[in-house]
Design an enzyme around this catalytic site. Structure first.
Site, PDB file in Angstrom:
ATOM      1  CB  CYS A 176      37.863  33.355  16.965  1.00  0.00           C
ATOM      2  SG  CYS A 176      35.929  33.261  17.801  1.00  0.00           S
TER       3      CYS A 176
ATOM      4  CB  ALA B  99      32.456  31.360  20.377  1.00  0.00           C
TER       5      ALA B  99
ATOM      6  CE1 TYR C  66      25.152  39.857  14.910  1.00  0.00           C
ATOM      7  CE2 TYR C  66      25.354  37.491  14.438  1.00  0.00           C
ATOM      8  CZ  TYR C  66      24.919  38.689  14.667  1.00  0.00           C
ATOM      9  OH  TYR C  66      23.544  38.653  14.711  1.00  0.00           O
ATOM     10  CG  HIS C  67      27.413  37.972  20.686  1.00  0.00           C
ATOM     11  ND1 HIS C  67      27.785  36.506  20.603  1.00  0.00           N
ATOM     12  CD2 HIS C  67      28.233  38.623  21.247  1.00  0.00           C
ATOM     13  CE1 HIS C  67      28.412  36.647  21.717  1.00  0.00           C
ATOM     14  NE2 HIS C  67      28.965  37.218  22.330  1.00  0.00           N
TER      15      HIS C  67
END
Length: 249
Positions: A201, A170, A101-102
């Protein structure tokens, strides 16, 4: 984690020599910060253009700090089954790794370096990015740790129980003609519930969650993190030169 030329070395990342990534000669690495969230397709297009220019000797290396609007990205090892609740746009990407997620509150650093000139060693480069994160976290008295069987940087959470750890950063890397791009993402103060839409991930073990600097009680700003990140980067990779314009190309 890495989509790159083959590299057969099997040393543990924590044991790799990281001392030879600081380039001698040449221009300082450009250091650029975008204040407004950058749409993901726009960022990828800018990276692709800049990487081609670096490889051709037409542009200096670049570190681009930014945030994205809420979205998910899937790396070359991503699985559709790990997308549990597609509440935000999802983008396939050529970087190594799986789903992540960003979003706002997360510092993304896209790192475009000429590894052929510095050191053409993929595993050591990934270890150097881990070290970059570890040094940045240490500036706020947060102890991050590597895990050979899990990508990214982790912090122990004894408050949650024995063996519990949370991911705080990450890493996902791609190389073209030995020029790196994509990079790292450090959770400063993102909305952590947004990670629940995926298996981050590919790590489904309930002992392993996600955290941020603010979640750990560190009342830091994005600007604070940027200062620490730049200092750590210069220790590992050499001098930088700050730029005002926001476009990465």
């Amino acid at each position: 984690m890495v989509n790159s030329p083959q590299n057969p070395r099997q040393d543990q990342r924590q044991d790799l020599d990281l001392t030879s990534f600081s380039a001698t000669g040449g221009e300082p690495v450009e250091w650029r910060i975008s204040d407004a969230p950058v749409p993901y397709p726009e960022a990828v297009a800018a990276m692709e253009a800049r990487v081609a220019a670096i490889a051709a000797g037409e542009a200096p290396e670049l570190v681009w700090l930014l945030e994205h609007p809420p979205l998910y990205t899937s790396g070359t090892s991503g699985k559709d089954s790990d997308l549990l609740d597609p509440r935000f746009p999802t983008f396939a990407t050529g970087r190594g790794g799986q789903l992540t997620y960003h979003g706002p509150g997360q510092r993304v650093a896209y790192i475009m370096l000429d590894l052929k000139r510095r050191r053409p060693d993929v595993r050591a480069y990934v270890a150097s990015l881990e070290e970059l994160i570890l040094k940045t976290l240490a500036a706020f008295n947060v102890r991050g740790e590597r895990r050979e069987d899990r990508v990214g940087v982790w912090v122990k959470r004894p408050d949650k129980g024995d063996g519990y750890e949370d991911k705080i950063a990450a890493i996902g890397v791609r190389l073209k003609r030995w020029v790196s791009f994509h990079g790292i993402a450090i959770n400063v103060e993102p909305e952590l519930s947004h990670f629940a839409g995926i298996v981050p991930c590919g790590v489904a073990d309930p002992r392993y969650g996600v955290t941020s600097l603010v979640d750990l009680g560190q009342l830091v700003t994005m600007a604070d993190v940027d200062v620490a990140l730049r200092q750590a980067f210069e220790e590992l990779f050499g001098p930088t030169r700050a730029l005002v314009p926001e476009a990465a190309a």
